[in-house]
Design an enzyme around this catalytic site. Structure first.
Site, short mmCIF file in Angstrom:
data_model
loop_
_atom_site.label_atom_id
_atom_site.label_comp_id
_atom_site.label_asym_id
_atom_site.label_seq_id
_atom_site.Cartn_x
_atom_site.Cartn_y
_atom_site.Cartn_z
N SER A 245 6.60 -5.66 3.32
CA SER A 245 7.26 -4.34 3.46
C SER A 245 7.73 -4.08 4.87
O SER A 245 6.96 -4.21 5.82
CB SER A 245 6.28 -3.21 3.12
OG SER A 245 5.65 -3.42 1.91
N HIS B 35 11.96 -4.15 -0.14
CA HIS B 35 11.77 -5.57 -0.48
C HIS B 35 13.08 -6.14 -1.01
O HIS B 35 13.59 -5.67 -2.02
CB HIS B 35 10.72 -5.73 -1.57
CG HIS B 35 9.33 -5.39 -1.13
ND1 HIS B 35 8.46 -6.33 -0.67
CD2 HIS B 35 8.67 -4.22 -1.10
CE1 HIS B 35 7.31 -5.74 -0.37
NE2 HIS B 35 7.42 -4.46 -0.61
N HIS C 238 4.65 -7.80 -6.80
CA HIS C 238 3.27 -7.33 -6.64
C HIS C 238 2.58 -7.16 -7.99
O HIS C 238 3.23 -6.85 -8.98
CB HIS C 238 3.26 -5.97 -5.92
CG HIS C 238 3.89 -6.00 -4.58
ND1 HIS C 238 5.25 -5.86 -4.40
CD2 HIS C 238 3.35 -6.15 -3.34
CE1 HIS C 238 5.53 -5.92 -3.10
NE2 HIS C 238 4.39 -6.11 -2.44
N TYR D 250 0.83 -4.69 -8.72
CA TYR D 250 0.93 -3.28 -9.11
C TYR D 250 2.24 -2.93 -9.81
O TYR D 250 2.38 -1.87 -10.41
CB TYR D 250 0.70 -2.34 -7.91
CG TYR D 250 1.72 -2.42 -6.79
CD1 TYR D 250 3.02 -1.97 -6.95
CD2 TYR D 250 1.35 -2.92 -5.55
CE1 TYR D 250 3.95 -2.03 -5.93
CE2 TYR D 250 2.27 -2.99 -4.51
CZ TYR D 250 3.56 -2.55 -4.70
OH TYR D 250 4.47 -2.62 -3.69
N GLU D 251 3.22 -3.85 -9.74
CA GLU D 251 4.47 -3.64 -10.49
C GLU D 251 4.30 -4.06 -11.94
O GLU D 251 5.23 -3.94 -12.74
CB GLU D 251 5.61 -4.43 -9.85
CG GLU D 251 5.94 -3.98 -8.44
CD GLU D 251 6.98 -4.87 -7.78
OE1 GLU D 251 8.16 -4.73 -8.10
OE2 GLU D 251 6.60 -5.73 -6.95
N ALA E 262 2.03 -5.35 4.92
CA ALA E 262 1.72 -4.06 5.52
C ALA E 262 0.33 -3.68 5.02
O ALA E 262 0.00 -3.94 3.86
CB ALA E 262 2.74 -3.02 5.08
N SER F 288 -1.33 -7.09 -1.45
CA SER F 288 -0.68 -8.39 -1.68
C SER F 288 -1.53 -9.50 -1.09
O SER F 288 -2.73 -9.32 -0.87
CB SER F 288 0.71 -8.39 -1.03
OG SER F 288 0.60 -8.31 0.37
N ASN G 243 -0.75 2.20 9.05
CA ASN G 243 -1.35 3.55 8.93
C ASN G 243 -2.87 3.43 8.99
O ASN G 243 -3.43 2.36 8.77
CB ASN G 243 -0.95 4.17 7.57
CG ASN G 243 -1.34 3.28 6.40
OD1 ASN G 243 -0.63 2.32 6.07
ND2 ASN G 243 -2.47 3.58 5.78
N HIS H 131 4.74 6.07 1.43
CA HIS H 131 5.32 4.72 1.44
C HIS H 131 6.41 4.64 2.50
O HIS H 131 6.58 3.61 3.16
CB HIS H 131 5.86 4.39 0.04
CG HIS H 131 6.43 3.00 -0.07
ND1 HIS H 131 5.68 1.86 0.20
CD2 HIS H 131 7.67 2.54 -0.39
CE1 HIS H 131 6.44 0.78 0.03
NE2 HIS H 131 7.65 1.17 -0.33
N1 HPA Z 1 -3.83 0.87 1.56
C1 HPA Z 1 -3.39 -0.13 0.77
N2 HPA Z 1 -2.26 -0.77 0.97
C2 HPA Z 1 -1.52 -0.41 2.03
C3 HPA Z 1 -1.90 0.62 2.89
C4 HPA Z 1 -3.12 1.29 2.64
O1 HPA Z 1 -3.53 2.22 3.37
N3 HPA Z 1 -0.94 0.73 3.85
C5 HPA Z 1 0.00 -0.22 3.56
N4 HPA Z 1 -0.35 -0.91 2.46
#
Ligand code: HPA
Length: 255
Positions: free
Chosen positions: A22, A53, A75, A77-78, A105, A198, A221, A233
């Site tokens: 990302s 992406h 991913h 999650y998709e 990320a 990922s 973050n 996001h």
């Molecule tokens: N948690 C999970 N996945 C992530 C995060 C997070 O805080 N930040 C970027 N991808």
């Protein structure tokens, strides 16, 4: 899997591939069309519909070394399976790639690892509940999943360039929702330094095929509960873009 595409990458002659997560996609700028192989042209490779992406391989050079850039990944999650999200790794192995760099990320759970910095992954916790090796009786050793030799080289390159590079454990979760503060506390207790959605399946697949792996988290973050505000996001993408150039300097130096 498409043998024409495998042959194209083979002929290019790269040994190293890097998966851009990302926000890092913008690091590959306007490649000539003949250097692009869209994932959709390769049978069995899912694209990602997530903003930030792309879904293509770019054949290019860095510091005089031929590299296959994988812009974007699918991913779990998709809704993709573990074999789906690792199809690109199998493709790259068949195309002659020996070394794989994974970037992602991630949220930081280590109070010393501030957002905006990079973490080299030393080990992982696979908390996705699945694996690309499911059903294979493939008892792969993951003691040194993230190549100690290559890690040493990246650490050395970071020192030489004066770049800050943390080292720590990546917890791979399913997503797509971010964690609750209670989950973040649990993951910290389990030994995680960063959390993301990922990388762990790709590492497992790559190791099963004998590829050498190095992986890096762009800490975008503070994980939930470590910061007063909610997570977005968009923020994650923006932070990835801001730190991408620094990673490319490190990567170039390590080559
Ligand atoms: N948690 C999970 N996945 C992530 C995060 C997070 O805080 N930040 C970027 N991808």
């Amino acid at each position: 899997m498409d043998s024409f595409a495998i042959e194209r990458v083979r002929e290019f002659g790269a040994q190293i591939a890097i998966v851009l997560g990302s926000g890092l996609n913008s690091l590959v700028r306007d490649p000539a069309p003949k250097r692009i192989i869209p994932y959709r042209e390769i049978g069995g490779l899912p694209g990602s519909a997530v903003k930030g992406h792309h879904s293509r391989f770019v054949l290019d050079e860095m510091s005089g070394t031929r590299i296959v850039f994988a812009q974007g990944r699918a991913h779990l999650y998709e809704g993709y399976s573990a074999p789906d999200v690792t199809a690109g790794v199998r493709f790259l192995a068949r195309a002659g790639i020996k070394k794989l760099v994974l970037t992602n990320a991630a949220g930081s759970v280590n109070p010393d690892f501030a957002p905006g910095s990079w973490m080299m992954i030393t080990d992982h916790l696979n908390l996705t509940g699945t694996t690309p090796l499911l059903g294979k009786r493939d008892f792969v050793d993951l003691t040194d999943a993230y190549s100690p030799g290559w890690r040493g080289r990246f650490a050395e390159a970071a020192r030489a360039k004066g770049l800050k590079l943390h080292e720590g454990v990546y917890a791979g979760v399913l997503g797509p929702q971010y964690e609750t503060p209670a989950e973040v506390r649990m993951l910290r207790l389990l030994g995680a330094d960063a959390i993301g959605m990922s990388t762990v399946c790709e590492t497992i697949q790559a190791r099963a095929l004998g590829l050498e792996v190095a992986a890096f988290s762009c800490l975008t973050n503070w994980a939930a509960g470590l910061n007063p505000g909610p997570l977005s996001h968009r923020e994650v993408l923006a932070a990835g873009e801001a730190s991408g150039a620094e990673f490319m300097r490190l990567f170039g130096a390590a080559l």
